[in-house]
Design an enzyme around this catalytic site. Structure first.
Site, PDB file in Angstrom:
ATOM      1  N   GLY A  63       0.824  -1.204   0.000  1.00 22.80           N
ATOM      2  CA  GLY A  63       0.000   0.000   0.000  1.00 22.80           C
ATOM      3  C   GLY A  63       0.853   1.247   0.000  1.00 22.80           C
ATOM      4  O   GLY A  63       1.341   1.691  -1.043  1.00 22.80           O
ATOM      5  N   ARG A  64       1.090   1.792   1.168  1.00 20.93           N
ATOM      6  CA  ARG A  64       1.920   2.982   1.337  1.00 20.93           C
ATOM      7  C   ARG A  64       2.916   2.723   2.459  1.00 20.93           C
ATOM      8  O   ARG A  64       2.591   2.120   3.483  1.00 20.93           O
ATOM      9  CB  ARG A  64       1.069   4.210   1.669  1.00 20.93           C
ATOM     10  CG  ARG A  64       0.175   4.651   0.529  1.00 20.93           C
ATOM     11  CD  ARG A  64       1.031   5.211  -0.617  1.00 20.93           C
ATOM     12  NE  ARG A  64       0.228   5.608  -1.746  1.00 20.93           N
ATOM     13  CZ  ARG A  64       0.156   4.937  -2.897  1.00 20.93           C
ATOM     14  NH1 ARG A  64       0.828   3.821  -3.040  1.00 20.93           N
ATOM     15  NH2 ARG A  64      -0.572   5.374  -3.879  1.00 20.93           N
ATOM     16  N   ASP A  87       7.025  -3.741  -0.959  1.00 19.21           N
ATOM     17  CA  ASP A  87       7.065  -3.052  -2.244  1.00 19.21           C
ATOM     18  C   ASP A  87       7.085  -1.540  -2.027  1.00 19.21           C
ATOM     19  O   ASP A  87       7.465  -0.799  -2.917  1.00 19.21           O
ATOM     20  CB  ASP A  87       5.867  -3.451  -3.109  1.00 19.21           C
ATOM     21  CG  ASP A  87       6.014  -2.952  -4.534  1.00 19.21           C
ATOM     22  OD1 ASP A  87       7.077  -3.200  -5.144  1.00 19.21           O
ATOM     23  OD2 ASP A  87       5.075  -2.311  -5.038  1.00 19.21           O
ATOM     24  N   GLU A  92      11.100   6.455   1.380  1.00 18.42           N
ATOM     25  CA  GLU A  92      11.142   6.017  -0.011  1.00 18.42           C
ATOM     26  C   GLU A  92      11.623   7.173  -0.863  1.00 18.42           C
ATOM     27  O   GLU A  92      11.073   8.270  -0.738  1.00 18.42           O
ATOM     28  CB  GLU A  92       9.755   5.558  -0.469  1.00 18.42           C
ATOM     29  CG  GLU A  92       9.802   4.820  -1.799  1.00 18.42           C
ATOM     30  CD  GLU A  92       8.505   4.100  -2.112  1.00 18.42           C
ATOM     31  OE1 GLU A  92       8.373   2.942  -1.701  1.00 18.42           O
ATOM     32  OE2 GLU A  92       7.660   4.725  -2.757  1.00 18.42           O
ATOM     33  N   HIS A 111       9.051  -0.948  -5.762  1.00 20.67           N
ATOM     34  CA  HIS A 111       7.762  -0.284  -5.914  1.00 20.67           C
ATOM     35  C   HIS A 111       7.127  -0.593  -7.278  1.00 20.67           C
ATOM     36  O   HIS A 111       6.776   0.298  -8.043  1.00 20.67           O
ATOM     37  CB  HIS A 111       7.920   1.228  -5.726  1.00 20.67           C
ATOM     38  CG  HIS A 111       6.624   1.891  -5.350  1.00 20.67           C
ATOM     39  ND1 HIS A 111       6.585   2.974  -4.523  1.00 20.67           N
ATOM     40  CD2 HIS A 111       5.342   1.643  -5.670  1.00 20.67           C
ATOM     41  CE1 HIS A 111       5.334   3.383  -4.362  1.00 20.67           C
ATOM     42  NE2 HIS A 111       4.572   2.571  -5.052  1.00 20.67           N
TER      43      HIS A 111
END
Length: 147
Positions: A63-64, A87, A92, A111
């Site tokens: 998700g985030r 991911d 980030e 990602h």
């Protein structure tokens, strides 16, 4: 949230709330976080939630990044109690020397979790729609604040 296969007689799409997490997590082998980032989800999955998972559980975040507490995850994965497939991460992009890159049992992907054959046609439709909206003075879909 949707919980599958947790309790007998609970149907494949039983709806549960955040309040149910303390009961569910100790019996959960795999947690997949597919959360949007908003004030209610930042740090939602932190030290308490991770500690409640059984030894050997797998935490997947697609998700985030900020919905999962990175430091708490590092504490659990460094001791090899939990595993993770990420991911999305916080921060980030993940700096080259960040411990998540070198922790056994942690897989970090670049990602790309949203990639599929359906992505490009949907992206093209969105771009066309955004250009039409911009040209006609209508609000854009999903604007991102510069703040």
């Amino acid at each position: 949230m949707t919980v599958r296969g947790v309790t007998a007689g609970s149907g494949p799409d039983s709806r549960r709330s955040r309040a149910d997490l303390p009961d569910l997590l100790p019996r959960t082998d795999i947690v997949v976080l597919v959360l949007p980032e908003n004030p209610g989800t930042v740090g939602l999955f932190g030290a308490g939630e991770l500690a409640a998972l059984p030894d050997g559980a797998l935490v997947v975040n697609i998700g985030r990044g900020r919905t999962l507490d990175t430091e708490a995850l590092l504490a659990e994965t460094a001791g090899k109690r939990l595993r993770a497939a990420l991911d999305v991460v916080d921060p980030e992009p993940l700096p080259a020397g960040h411990p998540l890159r070198h922790t056994p049992g942690v897989l970090v992907t670049p990602h790309v979790g949203g990639g599929s054959t359906a992505f490009r046609p949907r992206a093209e439709r969105l771009i066309v729609e955004q250009v039409h909206r911009f040209a006609s003075g209508r609000p854009l879909l999903n604007p991102v604040s510069r703040d």
